[in-house]
Design a protein around this motif. Sequence first.
Motif, mmCIF file in Angstrom:
data_model
loop_
_atom_site.group_PDB
_atom_site.id
_atom_site.type_symbol
_atom_site.label_atom_id
_atom_site.label_comp_id
_atom_site.label_asym_id
_atom_site.label_seq_id
_atom_site.Cartn_x
_atom_site.Cartn_y
_atom_site.Cartn_z
ATOM 1 N N GLU A 1 0.681 -1.173 0.214
ATOM 2 C CA GLU A 1 -0.334 -0.591 -0.005
ATOM 3 C C GLU A 1 1.109 1.136 0.092
ATOM 4 O O GLU A 1 2.547 0.880 0.094
ATOM 5 N N VAL A 2 0.223 2.427 0.040
ATOM 6 C CA VAL A 2 0.863 3.789 -0.327
ATOM 7 C C VAL A 2 1.939 3.682 0.668
ATOM 8 O O VAL A 2 1.628 3.573 2.444
ATOM 9 N N ILE B 1 3.759 5.099 -3.831
ATOM 10 C CA ILE B 1 3.420 7.129 -4.123
ATOM 11 C C ILE B 1 2.400 7.542 -3.826
ATOM 12 O O ILE B 1 1.082 7.449 -3.047
ATOM 13 N N VAL B 2 1.759 6.760 -5.292
ATOM 14 C CA VAL B 2 -0.019 7.130 -5.386
ATOM 15 C C VAL B 2 0.010 4.981 -5.723
ATOM 16 O O VAL B 2 0.311 5.223 -6.959
ATOM 17 N N ASP C 1 -2.228 1.157 -5.782
ATOM 18 C CA ASP C 1 -1.060 0.128 -4.496
ATOM 19 C C ASP C 1 0.081 -1.103 -5.464
ATOM 20 O O ASP C 1 -0.849 -1.196 -6.576
#
Length: 285
Positions: free
Chosen positions: A171-172, A267-268, A270
Amino acid sequence: MKPKSKPNWTFKSKLGLPVVFIACSFFFFAGLFGSSLFFSQDISVATPRQRLLESVYDLMPFGDSGDDSITIIPFQVLSWRPRALYFPNFATAEQCESIINMAKPSLKPSTLALRKGETTESTQGIRTSSGMFISASEDDTGTLDIIEEKIARATMLPRINGEAFNVLHYEVGQRYNAHYDAFNPDEYGPQKSQRVASFLLYLSDVEEGGETMFPLENGIITDESYDFEKCIGLKVKPRQGDGLLFYSLLSNGTIDPTSMHGSCPVIVGDKWVATKWIRDQEDQD
């Protein structure tokens, strides 16, 4: 006084060079289009690409464990130090989604193989993803069986030498600091077998971040104070269905120092990836 010569009324002079050129061009392109249409229909309907190759090349006699056809798996060499190869469109979107769906219910925080003197507490933050293990025999859909067979053909390493698939979700902000997949006996103790290669199948696109990175690619970093959290060096952007193969051992069986790698922070979006580790002997785990 010389008599006037009769005009030379030829086809060229009557029509002029531009008209002749246009006419010739028309017939040329018409013939080219017609022949390409004929052959494209012949290849797509009656002669698939694989059969076309087999019609060009005489197939060799094969042994009991060989194939009676040609296998086509496109790849690109990304690096020789480490030996890293990229396989575009290795799996379909449907296959990737199937693997994600079968993994979701069983995800747990990812763990590490600990070196001598390390503890779970002392290694927190190195690997922050979640994951699960699943073998092809546990997949009722048959998807992993197809993928595993294709990996064996791409690597020319036996299926029985492969560990179960490790399906990972980032995830982020989650990452995996730079590390080796092979186990140095001086750090991890004696090993019954060693990881020869790793195959990463990217199950999803990542909008930003999440690259697989090789900080020592071509030996560009020699400073022992290297920060393992840094995301530098050769980077491979995850794209759904693409595969990445790299070898952890050199041809003499020793660990390739340039095979250090990690996963940059997402960063953006997943990141989903299925990892297949392949050993030099049949996996007994």
